[in-house]
Design a protein around this motif. Sequence first.
Motif, PDB file in Angstrom:
ATOM      1  N   GLY A   1       0.797  -1.224   0.000  1.00  0.00           N
ATOM      2  CA  GLY A   1       0.000   0.000   0.000  1.00  0.00           C
ATOM      3  C   GLY A   1       0.828   1.271   0.000  1.00  0.00           C
ATOM      4  O   GLY A   1       0.322   2.341  -0.368  1.00  0.00           O
TER       5      GLY A   1
ATOM      6  N   LEU B   1       0.905   3.295  -3.235  1.00  0.00           N
ATOM      7  CA  LEU B   1      -0.263   4.092  -3.609  1.00  0.00           C
ATOM      8  C   LEU B   1      -0.083   5.574  -3.310  1.00  0.00           C
ATOM      9  O   LEU B   1      -0.631   6.430  -4.015  1.00  0.00           O
ATOM     10  N   PHE B   2       0.683   5.873  -2.271  1.00  0.00           N
ATOM     11  CA  PHE B   2       0.746   7.254  -1.799  1.00  0.00           C
ATOM     12  C   PHE B   2       2.053   7.964  -2.150  1.00  0.00           C
ATOM     13  O   PHE B   2       2.270   9.104  -1.742  1.00  0.00           O
TER      14      PHE B   2
ATOM     15  N   LEU C   1      -8.605   4.124   3.300  1.00  0.00           N
ATOM     16  CA  LEU C   1      -8.233   2.732   3.553  1.00  0.00           C
ATOM     17  C   LEU C   1      -9.249   2.026   4.448  1.00  0.00           C
ATOM     18  O   LEU C   1      -9.455   0.813   4.323  1.00  0.00           O
TER      19      LEU C   1
ATOM     20  N   GLN D   1      -8.858  -1.982   4.444  1.00  0.00           N
ATOM     21  CA  GLN D   1      -7.424  -2.268   4.462  1.00  0.00           C
ATOM     22  C   GLN D   1      -6.915  -2.415   5.898  1.00  0.00           C
ATOM     23  O   GLN D   1      -7.265  -1.628   6.781  1.00  0.00           O
TER      24      GLN D   1
ATOM     25  N   TYR E   1      -0.763   3.308   8.057  1.00  0.00           N
ATOM     26  CA  TYR E   1      -0.531   3.922   6.743  1.00  0.00           C
ATOM     27  C   TYR E   1      -0.808   5.424   6.798  1.00  0.00           C
ATOM     28  O   TYR E   1      -0.051   6.237   6.251  1.00  0.00           O
TER      29      TYR E   1
END
Length: 231
Positions: free
Chosen positions: A92, A95-96, A156, A161, A167
């Motif tokens: 993940g 993604l950012f 999320l 998630q 995260y």
Amino acid sequence: MIRDYDILMLPVLTRDGEMIGFVSETDALNLMAESHETMMRQLVKVAEDDDNLPPHKTALTRLPWLLVAVVLNLLIAGTLTSYEGLLSTFVGLVLFQPMILGMAGNIGTQSMGVTILSLHSGEIKIRKHFGRELLIGLLNSFASGVVGFGIVFLFLTILGQDNALMYAAVVGLSLMCAMIISSLAGVLTPIILLAVKLDEKAASGPLITTINDFFALQIYFLIATLLFTVL
């Protein structure tokens, strides 16, 4: 004077006081527009006659800075290999990445543009300007980090998630730290280059963008490593 005192025109006098013409508000605006265009071309390292050059010559004038960016991006790619284990476990994080890079680049470009324009206006007081931009950078970085934390956590959580809170914390802290450093770099880089008599306008080209990317990614993955594997 036209801008400061809202005057429509100014007389042009000889040393003997004889008027030989005048400068109108339109003339001043045209001069400001021309000066602004020249500044923008210098900021992106584009020559004044760039529009009139053949395409291959224009490409050659822009190529050196792009090649510098290629080399620096290779260094970034090399550093990312050390985080393969982290990325394979916490996918993940990928993604950012664009958010971290984009926000760091945006605030760095803002600070640098304001600093370069202030340097060329001749009205800058470096200590005062640095303090002001530092405060602005801190405020914007904190606000962006808080908003980023909330958005990532909500996003999320909706997706179901695992580790949504962790995260979100990584993204929020990374935004704060990366944006503060990029803001400082945007202020200091043109000042330092001017002090050593180099072209400070080159600072806003691909070179500074790539440098900001490098530090933003290092901060992002170091914070992720700390929160996911150490704590």
